[in-house]
Design an enzyme around this catalytic site. Sequence first.
Site, PDB file in Angstrom:
ATOM      1  N   GLY A 169       9.659 -24.777 -10.696  1.00  7.73           N
ATOM      2  CA  GLY A 169      10.466 -24.513  -9.511  1.00  7.73           C
ATOM      3  C   GLY A 169      10.404 -25.573  -8.438  1.00  7.73           C
ATOM      4  O   GLY A 169      11.030 -25.424  -7.390  1.00  7.73           O
ATOM      5  N   ALA A 171       9.862 -27.358 -17.090  1.00  8.60           N
ATOM      6  CA  ALA A 171       9.489 -27.104 -15.684  1.00  8.60           C
ATOM      7  C   ALA A 171       9.510 -28.349 -14.813  1.00  8.60           C
ATOM      8  O   ALA A 171       9.136 -29.438 -15.237  1.00  8.60           O
ATOM      9  CB  ALA A 171       8.102 -26.474 -15.585  1.00  8.60           C
ATOM     10  N   GLY A 172       9.959 -28.123 -13.596  1.00  7.69           N
ATOM     11  CA  GLY A 172       9.883 -29.152 -12.554  1.00  7.69           C
ATOM     12  C   GLY A 172      11.090 -30.055 -12.435  1.00  7.69           C
ATOM     13  O   GLY A 172      11.158 -30.868 -11.519  1.00  7.69           O
ATOM     14  N   ASN A 217      15.612 -24.153 -15.289  1.00  7.02           N
ATOM     15  CA  ASN A 217      16.208 -22.927 -14.787  1.00  7.02           C
ATOM     16  C   ASN A 217      16.643 -23.095 -13.333  1.00  7.02           C
ATOM     17  O   ASN A 217      17.819 -23.137 -13.001  1.00  7.02           O
ATOM     18  CB  ASN A 217      15.198 -21.767 -14.933  1.00  7.02           C
ATOM     19  CG  ASN A 217      15.793 -20.395 -14.646  1.00  7.02           C
ATOM     20  OD1 ASN A 217      15.298 -19.394 -15.125  1.00  7.02           O
ATOM     21  ND2 ASN A 217      16.857 -20.299 -13.875  1.00  7.02           N
ATOM     22  N   THR A 218      15.645 -23.268 -12.448  1.00  4.62           N
ATOM     23  CA  THR A 218      15.934 -23.286 -11.011  1.00  4.62           C
ATOM     24  C   THR A 218      16.947 -24.353 -10.625  1.00  4.62           C
ATOM     25  O   THR A 218      17.818 -24.121  -9.778  1.00  4.62           O
ATOM     26  CB  THR A 218      14.622 -23.508 -10.226  1.00  4.62           C
ATOM     27  OG1 THR A 218      13.617 -22.638 -10.757  1.00  4.62           O
ATOM     28  CG2 THR A 218      14.800 -23.203  -8.752  1.00  4.62           C
ATOM     29  N   LYS A 246       7.448 -18.524 -25.690  1.00  4.77           N
ATOM     30  CA  LYS A 246       7.093 -19.561 -24.710  1.00  4.77           C
ATOM     31  C   LYS A 246       5.844 -19.059 -24.017  1.00  4.77           C
ATOM     32  O   LYS A 246       5.900 -18.153 -23.189  1.00  4.77           O
ATOM     33  CB  LYS A 246       8.238 -19.773 -23.712  1.00  4.77           C
ATOM     34  CG  LYS A 246       7.911 -20.809 -22.663  1.00  4.77           C
ATOM     35  CD  LYS A 246       8.940 -20.851 -21.551  1.00  4.77           C
ATOM     36  CE  LYS A 246       8.405 -21.687 -20.396  1.00  4.77           C
ATOM     37  NZ  LYS A 246       9.272 -21.596 -19.207  1.00  4.77           N
TER      38      LYS A 246
END
Lengths: 253, 65
Positions: A154, A181-182, A203-204, A93
């Site tokens: 994040g 992401a996001g 993830n977050t 990645k």
Amino acid sequence: MRSFYGVTLNTPLMLGTAQYPSPAIMAEAFGASKASVATVSLRREGGQGQAFWDIIRGFGVHILPNTAGCYSAREAITTAQMAREVFETNWIKLEVIGHADTLQPDPFGLLAATEALAADGFEVFPYTTEDQVLAQRLLDAGARVLMPWGAPIGSGLGLNNRYGLKTLRAAFPDAPMVIDAGLGLPSHAADAMEMGFDAVLLNTAVAQAGDPVAMARAFAMAAQAGALAHGADPMAPRAMAAPSTPVIGKAWL
Amino acid sequence: MRIEVNGDAREVTGATVAAALEELGWREARVATALNGAFVPKAARADTRLTAGDRLEVLAPMQGG
């Protein structure tokens, strides 16, 4: 589902391994998410690396190492080389970050690193924006997968530029694409999948939820629902109402 | 000789990357190495010589998004 360098994933969810309250909760969240890919990183060995690796290996999922925190192509290329040896995978990645506030990709460094790594046998997953011109350049440079962002890493803002993402999806119908992401909510994941993306990476949103395990399950359901909906050919929206109950046969009252 | 290992000054007697790893207790560890910013593959560690002031990075699997 389009394949990722020849690998067909069982589920359209890729999950990060950072920021969980504990390793046990991370493991439980992974189980609940049914994620088929785990993202990992390389950092200076401080004594915990080997134990972490044993946990991740136990998940039995595909490993996708990242080059997070790299601000130059050179740094990202070296990190990728190190990751290939440690994780024994050609998948990378590729993150080449351009700005600390937005963590948005540096398109020039990203392209240079993609070109070098693809030529060196890597299977590159470039973390990119929704920019169509850059996407074409990345594909030309040897990337066979694209990872456009939904919003800054994040941030939890969801799909920041739906128009741009839709355009990108339509422009490259053969390229496997992951929204990376996001994402903050399962509805964001469902939205991305309904738009025809092949997977979502987050993830977050899971790790920092009050209940990561429940949130992981929610994302799993949402991503699968979105994928199913996309395959079911959604109706076209219309501006005016159209009665769904038959008008014919209504009583004269 | 004095080299920098993961940002910290360390004194090592080994002359190669492989010898330094052994000394630092990472012989069996699943780690990747870079010397002065360039990747040193596992197979090249025994032949990669160290000189005073070198920057050795020893990286391990870690959490990531």
